[in-house]
Motif scaffolding. Structure first.
Motif, PDB file in Angstrom:
ATOM      1  N   GLY A 114       0.814  -1.204   0.000  1.00 28.48           N
ATOM      2  CA  GLY A 114       0.000   0.000   0.000  1.00 28.48           C
ATOM      3  C   GLY A 114       0.849   1.256   0.000  1.00 28.48           C
ATOM      4  N   ALA A 115       0.195   2.390  -0.118  1.00 27.85           N
ATOM      5  CA  ALA A 115       0.912   3.672  -0.147  1.00 27.85           C
ATOM      6  C   ALA A 115       1.682   3.926   1.133  1.00 27.85           C
ATOM      7  N   ASN A 116       1.202   3.358   2.255  1.00 30.59           N
ATOM      8  CA  ASN A 116       1.870   3.572   3.544  1.00 30.59           C
ATOM      9  C   ASN A 116       2.621   2.345   4.040  1.00 30.59           C
ATOM     10  N   GLY A 117       2.741   1.324   3.186  1.00 29.47           N
ATOM     11  CA  GLY A 117       3.479   0.133   3.591  1.00 29.47           C
ATOM     12  C   GLY A 117       2.713  -1.151   3.355  1.00 29.47           C
ATOM     13  N   LEU A 118       3.264  -2.250   3.851  1.00 25.93           N
ATOM     14  CA  LEU A 118       2.703  -3.576   3.624  1.00 25.93           C
ATOM     15  C   LEU A 118       1.394  -3.783   4.376  1.00 25.93           C
ATOM     16  N   ASN A 119       0.406  -4.316   3.679  1.00 26.27           N
ATOM     17  CA  ASN A 119      -0.846  -4.748   4.288  1.00 26.27           C
ATOM     18  C   ASN A 119      -1.046  -6.215   3.946  1.00 26.27           C
ATOM     19  N   GLY A 120      -1.415  -7.027   4.933  1.00 32.06           N
ATOM     20  CA  GLY A 120      -1.646  -8.445   4.670  1.00 32.06           C
ATOM     21  C   GLY A 120      -1.232  -9.302   5.848  1.00 32.06           C
ATOM     22  N   TYR A 121      -1.017 -10.592   5.556  1.00 37.04           N
ATOM     23  CA  TYR A 121      -0.631 -11.556   6.584  1.00 37.04           C
ATOM     24  C   TYR A 121       0.756 -12.116   6.289  1.00 37.04           C
ATOM     25  N   MET A 122       1.395 -12.644   7.337  1.00 34.66           N
ATOM     26  CA  MET A 122       2.705 -13.265   7.165  1.00 34.66           C
ATOM     27  C   MET A 122       2.846 -14.453   8.108  1.00 34.66           C
ATOM     28  N   PHE A 123       3.474 -15.523   7.601  1.00 32.55           N
ATOM     29  CA  PHE A 123       3.875 -16.648   8.449  1.00 32.55           C
ATOM     30  C   PHE A 123       5.390 -16.605   8.566  1.00 32.55           C
ATOM     31  N   GLU A 124       5.896 -16.618   9.801  1.00 33.44           N
ATOM     32  CA  GLU A 124       7.335 -16.481  10.040  1.00 33.44           C
ATOM     33  C   GLU A 124       7.877 -17.566  10.956  1.00 33.44           C
ATOM     34  N   ASN A 132      16.361 -17.217  23.584  1.00 36.63           N
ATOM     35  CA  ASN A 132      14.944 -17.462  23.316  1.00 36.63           C
ATOM     36  C   ASN A 132      14.776 -18.617  22.349  1.00 36.63           C
ATOM     37  N   PRO A 133      13.766 -19.466  22.571  1.00 39.36           N
ATOM     38  CA  PRO A 133      13.518 -20.565  21.624  1.00 39.36           C
ATOM     39  C   PRO A 133      12.977 -20.024  20.308  1.00 39.36           C
ATOM     40  N   THR A 134      13.122 -20.811  19.265  1.00 39.85           N
ATOM     41  CA  THR A 134      12.570 -20.430  17.967  1.00 39.85           C
ATOM     42  C   THR A 134      11.041 -20.435  18.037  1.00 39.85           C
ATOM     43  N   ARG A 135      10.445 -19.427  17.459  1.00 38.79           N
ATOM     44  CA  ARG A 135       8.991 -19.344  17.454  1.00 38.79           C
ATOM     45  C   ARG A 135       8.485 -19.259  16.019  1.00 38.79           C
ATOM     46  N   ILE A 136       7.273 -19.713  15.814  1.00 40.59           N
ATOM     47  CA  ILE A 136       6.591 -19.579  14.534  1.00 40.59           C
ATOM     48  C   ILE A 136       5.280 -18.874  14.803  1.00 40.59           C
ATOM     49  N   TYR A 137       4.856 -18.046  13.852  1.00 42.40           N
ATOM     50  CA  TYR A 137       3.618 -17.308  14.101  1.00 42.40           C
ATOM     51  C   TYR A 137       3.003 -16.755  12.822  1.00 42.40           C
ATOM     52  N   PHE A 138       1.691 -16.530  12.893  1.00 44.09           N
ATOM     53  CA  PHE A 138       0.955 -15.768  11.898  1.00 44.09           C
ATOM     54  C   PHE A 138       0.780 -14.355  12.441  1.00 44.09           C
ATOM     55  N   SER A 139       1.065 -13.361  11.617  1.00 43.53           N
ATOM     56  CA  SER A 139       0.861 -11.982  12.043  1.00 43.53           C
ATOM     57  C   SER A 139       0.119 -11.205  10.967  1.00 43.53           C
ATOM     58  N   LYS A 140      -0.438 -10.077  11.378  1.00 37.74           N
ATOM     59  CA  LYS A 140      -1.142  -9.177  10.457  1.00 37.74           C
ATOM     60  C   LYS A 140      -0.348  -7.885  10.353  1.00 37.74           C
ATOM     61  N   TYR A 150       0.142 -11.405  18.104  1.00 39.42           N
ATOM     62  CA  TYR A 150       0.075 -12.141  16.852  1.00 39.42           C
ATOM     63  C   TYR A 150      -1.245 -12.903  16.749  1.00 39.42           C
ATOM     64  N   ILE A 151      -1.612 -13.236  15.529  1.00 40.15           N
ATOM     65  CA  ILE A 151      -2.824 -14.029  15.314  1.00 40.15           C
ATOM     66  C   ILE A 151      -2.702 -15.383  16.004  1.00 40.15           C
ATOM     67  N   LYS A 152      -1.576 -16.040  15.829  1.00 34.65           N
ATOM     68  CA  LYS A 152      -1.306 -17.325  16.493  1.00 34.65           C
ATOM     69  C   LYS A 152       0.198 -17.520  16.543  1.00 34.65           C
ATOM     70  N   MET A 153       0.712 -17.953  17.708  1.00 31.32           N
ATOM     71  CA  MET A 153       2.147 -18.151  17.866  1.00 31.32           C
ATOM     72  C   MET A 153       2.414 -19.454  18.632  1.00 31.32           C
ATOM     73  N   TYR A 154       3.545 -20.061  18.322  1.00 31.87           N
ATOM     74  CA  TYR A 154       3.929 -21.307  18.983  1.00 31.87           C
ATOM     75  C   TYR A 154       5.448 -21.364  19.078  1.00 31.87           C
ATOM     76  N   TYR A 155       5.962 -21.720  20.269  1.00 40.03           N
ATOM     77  CA  TYR A 155       7.397 -21.913  20.439  1.00 40.03           C
ATOM     78  C   TYR A 155       7.745 -23.358  20.104  1.00 40.03           C
ATOM     79  N   LEU A 156       8.688 -23.550  19.209  1.00 37.44           N
ATOM     80  CA  LEU A 156       9.090 -24.902  18.838  1.00 37.44           C
ATOM     81  C   LEU A 156       9.761 -25.586  20.020  1.00 37.44           C
ATOM     82  N   PRO A 157       9.467 -26.877  20.246  1.00 36.52           N
ATOM     83  CA  PRO A 157      10.058 -27.587  21.384  1.00 36.52           C
ATOM     84  C   PRO A 157      11.577 -27.727  21.281  1.00 36.52           C
ATOM     85  N   SER A 158      12.112 -27.709  20.089  1.00 35.39           N
ATOM     86  CA  SER A 158      13.569 -27.753  19.902  1.00 35.39           C
ATOM     87  C   SER A 158      13.933 -26.812  18.772  1.00 35.39           C
TER      88      SER A 158
END
Length: 225
Positions: A114-124, A132-140, A150-158
């Motif tokens: 968008g004109a002011n930057g990114l709009n949407g979702y991301m999985f990281e 800190n442990p590695t984390r995975i998440y959906f964000s807006k 975040y929309i949903k986040m989870y820390y990986l067990p390893s």
């Protein structure tokens, strides 16, 4: 009987000449029915990417001889693609962690620059630092800003092996997003803010990302790779 005998002789002749009768049958079947293009990619990585217009992301995606390179805090969207439901597949991933903090990468979907930057979702997949442990998440993202929580986040067990990082896939269907790493489902979230948009690849501030391919496939493919 004569027709049966002629058919048997023809099959024997084909086998002797090295022609596979099963392959021949499949070719004839394809010619009659047409090729199955139900899993033909809707879009795929090419030599052009649409870089973000905001000040947060520092650069775009460069095409290499064997794939693509994303500098730290860089990324881009595939130009000309926008849809609502699809599945994404980021493969052949390698990383070079340039700093000890903020390692990781992600794929964005239902997104636009968008004109002011990114709009949407991301999985990281992300590792903030060694403590800190590695984390995975959906964000807006809204106007170039990542919304928290975040929309949903989870820390990986390893921790993941950063020398052999996982490929990623995301299935986007309705308000539900399902993420896969190396073919295994790892996270599911939901949100209804954005109903359609494009897709892209982004790298965290501490990681230089390389990948071989990025595909967007229809949902009716038999499985997410």
């Amino acid at each position: 009987m004569l027709l049966v005998l002629m058919a048997v002789i023809a099959i024997l002749a084909l086998n002797i000449s090295g022609v596979s009768t099963s392959d021949l049958f499949n070719q004839i079947k394809t010619g009659i029915e047409g090729e199955d293009d139900s899993c033909k990619p809707l879009a795929e990585a090419g030599d052009e990417w649409e870089s973000s217009k905001d000040k947060f992301w520092q650069g775009g995606i460069e095409q290499q001889q064997d794939g693509y390179k994303v500098c730290p805090l860089c990324g881009g969207l595939l130009p000309g693609f926008s849809d609502s439901d699809y599945q994404l597949d980021l493969s052949g991933v390698t990383v070079k962690n340039t700093n000890a903090t903020w390692n990781g990468y992600g794929i964005t979907f239902r997104a636009e620059n968008g004109a002011n930057g990114l709009n949407g979702y991301m999985f990281e997949v992300e590792k903030v630092n060694k403590n800190n442990p590695t984390r995975i998440y959906f964000s807006k993202w809204v106007n170039g800003v990542q919304i928290k929580p975040y929309i949903k986040m989870y820390y990986l067990p390893s921790d993941i092996d950063w020398n052999n990082p996982p490929d990623m896939s995301v299935k986007v269907e309705g308000n539900t997003f399902t993420a896969y790493m190396n073919g295994q489902q790892v996270l599911q979230g939901s949100d209804k803010t954005y109903t359609e948009g494009g897709t892209g690849v982004f790298s965290n501030a501490g990681t230089e990302l390389s990948f071989s391919d990025f595909l967007i496939n229809p949902l009716n493919c038999p499985e997410v790779k």
